[in-house]
Design an enzyme around this catalytic site. Structure first.
Site, short mmCIF file in Angstrom:
data_model
loop_
_atom_site.label_atom_id
_atom_site.label_comp_id
_atom_site.label_asym_id
_atom_site.label_seq_id
_atom_site.Cartn_x
_atom_site.Cartn_y
_atom_site.Cartn_z
N CYS A 141 29.86 54.03 29.98
CA CYS A 141 28.80 53.96 28.97
C CYS A 141 29.37 54.52 27.66
CB CYS A 141 27.62 54.83 29.38
SG CYS A 141 26.93 54.38 30.98
N ARG A 160 31.64 49.42 25.61
CA ARG A 160 31.65 50.30 26.79
C ARG A 160 30.41 50.08 27.65
NH1 ARG A 160 35.14 54.42 26.70
NH2 ARG A 160 33.87 55.51 28.21
N TRP A 177 25.98 51.19 30.70
CA TRP A 177 26.52 50.21 31.64
C TRP A 177 26.09 50.74 32.99
CZ3 TRP A 177 28.47 45.49 31.02
CH2 TRP A 177 29.07 44.87 32.12
N ASN A 223 27.95 59.92 30.41
CA ASN A 223 28.84 58.82 30.82
C ASN A 223 29.59 59.32 32.04
OD1 ASN A 223 30.55 56.64 31.04
ND2 ASN A 223 32.06 57.55 29.68
N GLY A 224 29.47 58.57 33.16
CA GLY A 224 30.18 58.96 34.39
C GLY A 224 29.28 58.79 35.59
N GLU A 277 46.97 34.72 42.27
CA GLU A 277 46.36 35.40 41.11
C GLU A 277 47.35 35.47 39.96
OE1 GLU A 277 43.54 36.08 40.21
OE2 GLU A 277 43.78 37.53 38.60
N LYS A 294 46.57 33.87 36.27
CA LYS A 294 46.64 34.66 35.03
C LYS A 294 47.50 33.96 34.00
CE LYS A 294 43.89 36.98 35.12
NZ LYS A 294 43.19 36.65 36.30
N GLU A 331 45.84 30.56 32.73
CA GLU A 331 44.61 30.58 31.93
C GLU A 331 44.79 31.19 30.56
OE1 GLU A 331 41.32 32.96 33.31
OE2 GLU A 331 42.62 34.24 34.47
N HIS A 387 57.97 23.08 52.78
CA HIS A 387 57.17 21.91 53.22
C HIS A 387 56.82 21.00 52.06
CE1 HIS A 387 56.92 23.60 57.21
NE2 HIS A 387 56.63 24.77 56.66
N LYS A 434 33.79 33.73 29.94
CA LYS A 434 33.92 34.94 30.78
C LYS A 434 33.13 34.79 32.07
CE LYS A 434 35.20 38.87 32.13
NZ LYS A 434 36.56 38.97 32.72
C1 AGP Z 1 39.66 35.08 36.11
O1 AGP Z 1 40.70 35.51 35.26
C2 AGP Z 1 38.84 33.98 35.50
N1 AGP Z 1 38.33 34.38 34.25
C3 AGP Z 1 37.82 33.38 36.44
O2 AGP Z 1 38.53 32.80 37.49
C4 AGP Z 1 36.80 34.34 37.09
O3 AGP Z 1 37.43 35.20 37.98
C5 AGP Z 1 35.77 33.50 37.85
O4 AGP Z 1 35.11 32.67 36.93
C6 AGP Z 1 34.76 34.33 38.63
O5 AGP Z 1 34.03 35.12 37.75
P1 AGP Z 1 33.07 36.26 38.40
O6 AGP Z 1 33.98 37.26 39.03
O7 AGP Z 1 32.30 36.81 37.24
O8 AGP Z 1 32.19 35.58 39.41
#
Ligand code: AGP
Length: 619
Positions: free
Chosen positions: A2, A27, A74, A100-101, A493, A497, A500, A516, A614
């Site tokens: 927060c 925050r 938050w 905050n905490g 992952e 990263k 994207e 394979h 996001k």
């Molecule tokens: C991850 O870097 C991406 N931005 C995306 O794959 C994300 O993880 C996915 O859309 C799921 O989002 P969420 O965790 O909010 O459900």
């Protein structure tokens, strides 16, 4: 995570506090509030929603005064609504607190205060601090002067620091101590801004940078007493402290990112704290906090017959790692599914299935749809999410919150490691409830988890080396990431990263799968990142490495300190030694940094990459 702020001086406090809260919204931003102490009385204005909602409320109902504290939340305990917004008050309305905490022992303190007749108005952990201070001040002699009142409230806060357990940055106003703000810090950030005839406190410097750049960063176990012309620093035991102020060099934009160039980089470096906060009060696995906050009692857990983890993108990768832990720690058959596929499949759902829906935002349409489908067909759903009050948390049968604070970079980083930390706790709790996890192994795992934040900090020290590798690879067009077992998901992952945020083509593959087919793509100079941390399958990954090296690949290996270097590696990133079962939580960190640096070197918009949002709240 927060944002808190306090002002005491000669100017109107509310505009300064509101501006500070706006600069701290990164925050937390699900509810906000302010309290002003003027003419011996404290008044509050609080609201759900962002700081702008608080500004509108104050425009309609202004609060004059030159001493104020403010908070943007938050939520970690209690959903985001006005009643749970800070500042929180004692029974009299004469003492208010912002925090905050996480107060780990708040439930016990609340029960004791209720027995003493205190009435609570919120579901938060913070409110216990206000009532605890009220109870303590009732026992001290009524102050005969503002000076005596200051001494009394300082002593009460010092006593509180001996009782409260957890993490806190606290700021208090007491109507008997006009023109005074008392604050204390343990494990949550707190910085004092020193002005001319005015002083500030905040979670972070951006809150007061437009007023002063002279700051004192409090350390754990320290308090400050602020008045218009004075800042007294002391330790919790009252021992006075002398601290030379620092001059903060940042502009606002850098300050909001903690001095980092991008939110993503800041959030990568937030990970030790995010992991520590997510594990706080939940390790060792014996405390009551876990079942109180999730509803997952040993009885509920012992009835689980299998587990299905669902998520999207990075959250799905956390599900893949969680699946290994459900099998190895809980002794349960488990599946990991992409929510977008699972929600439409005629899957068989045996009785006793626990569906674990993983989602940073708690608002991802496919994950929500899959969780709803599972519940409709009789499964119990546990939400593992970073957002209290999210749709997923509201609709699930049980919720376990990661405590990573807002993740503003579109690319998920600290949420991923926070999700994995939470899933280890769930797997261990399931294993203990089902007697599938020996107590000795559980305590070893708990110790390993407690050392994870410092190991993660160690992994972050690879930054300079990774930047060098990124410079060498910035013009490559195709990347492979290979890993086995627990690290297969980390390979996926790492590739995600890079894809994207740098728009480069990258594939994550199970190390045993290259031969394979995909190995046909390996030719001279193709970068291959091999996850080769200490593991019973390390020799197998070494085999895959020699296959790609034989075809001219450029090999970057991620290994565990103390292991023999992988033969043929062009670069090795050495990670701190950590229990093998937790290796994915560390191994992903260098891959996050590699993706970040390559994307930045290629001039990409790291925080808001093209075509992405996001939270994907549509199908
Ligand atoms: C991850 O870097 C991406 N931005 C995306 O794959 C994300 O993880 C996915 O859309 C799921 O989002 P969420 O965790 O909010 O459900």
């Amino acid at each position: 995570m927060c944002g808190i702020i306090g002002y005491v001086g000669e100017k109107a406090a509310v505009p300064i506090v509101l501006e500070g809260l706006r600069r701290l919204e990164y925050r937390g931003y699900d509810s906000a509030g302010v309290a002003v102490l003027t003419n011996g009385a404290i008044e509050r204005r609080r609201t759900a929603g962002k700081v702008s909602a608080l500004r509108n409320l104050l425009a309609r109902a202004p609060l004059p005064g030159t001493t104020a504290i403010g908070h943007t939340r938050w939520a970690t305990h209690g959903s985001p609504k006005e009643e749970n917004a800070h500042p929180h008050s004692d029974c009299t309305g004469g003492l208010v607190v912002i925090h905050n905490g996480i107060i780990e022992n708040y439930l016990d303190l609340r029960a004791d205060l209720l027995r003493r007749g205190h009435r609570f108005a919120s579901e938060t952990d913070t409110e216990v601090v206000a009532h605890w201070l009220e109870e303590t001040l009732k026992k001290s002699p009524a102050p005969g002067s503002p000076k005596e009142a200051e001494a009394a409230v300082v002593a009460a806060l010092q006593a509180a620091t001996q009782t409260l357990r957890g993490a806190y940055a606290l700021a208090i106003l007491w109507n008997k101590a006009p023109g005074i703000i008392v604050c204390a810090k343990t494990a949550s950030p707190l910085v004092v801004g020193l002005g001319r005839d005015e002083n500030f406190l905040a979670s972070d410097a951006p809150a007061f940078l437009s007023h002063t750049r002279r700051a004192v960063y409090l350390e754990d176990g320290e308090m400050a007493v602020l008045s218009r012309g004075r800042c007294r620093l002391m330790r919790f035991d009252g021992k006075p402290l002398a601290r030379r102020p620092v001059e903060i060099p940042w502009n606002h934009s850098m300050a909001e990112k903690g001095g980092f160039r991008h939110f993503m980089l800041k959030e990568i470096f937030d990970q030790p704290q995010a992991i520590e906060d997510t594990l706080r009060g939940r390790v060792p696995f014996s405390g009551l906090n876990f079942e109180r906050e999730t509803g997952l009692t040993p009885r509920v857990l012992s009835r689980v017959k299998r587990v299905r983890l669902i998520g999207c993108g990075t959250a799905y990768h956390a599900c893949l790692v969680g699946r290994y832990w459900m099998e190895s720690l809980a002794g349960l058959s488990a599946d990991a599914e992409t929510a977008s596929e699972y929600r439409y499949r005629e899957s068989v759902m045996p009785p006793g299935e626990l569906v674990i829906a993983v989602s940073q935002s708690g608002e991802t349409a496919d994950t929500l749809g899959a969780a709803r489908m599972a519940r409709a067909r009789g499964a119990k759903v546990l939400a593992v999410t970073n957002c209290l009050g999210s749709a997923l948390a509201r609709e699930a049968d049980f919720s376990l919150f990661t405590r990573c604070g807002p993740e503003l970079g579109v690319a998920s980083t600290k949420a991923f490691t926070g999700q994995m930390a939470a899933l280890v706790v769930v797997a261990a709790r399931l294993g203990l409830a089902r007697r599938a996890l020996a107590r000795a192994r559980a305590s070893e795992l708990a110790n390993a988890l407690l050392s994870l934040p410092s190991a993660a900090a160690g992994a972050l020290k690879l930054g300079a080396e990774i930047l060098k590798i990124a410079r060498q690879l910035r013009r490559a067009e195709d990347f492979f990431y290979i890993g086995r077992d627990l690290n297969y998901a980390v390979a996926l992952e790492g590739a995600l990263k890079l894809k994207e945020i740098s728009y480069l083509h990258a594939e994550g593959y199970a190390g045993g799968e290259l031969k394979h087919g995909p190995i046909a793509l390996i030719e001279k100079g193709v970068p291959v990142v091999a996850l080769a941390t200490r593991s019973r399958l390390r020799d197998k990954i070494a085999g895959a490495v020699s296959e790609v090296k034989a075809r001219g690949a450029r090999l970057i290996a991620v290994q565990t300190e103390g292991d023999p270097p992988l033969h043929g590696a062009d670069a090795i990133l050495w990670l701190p030694d950590i229990s093998e079962i937790l290796s994915p939580i560390l191994a992903v960190i260098p891959l996050q940094l590699l993706a970040y640096h390559i994307a930045h070197l290629r001039g990409c918009d790291v925080d808001q990459p093209r075509n992405l949002a996001k939270s994907v709240t549509v199908e």
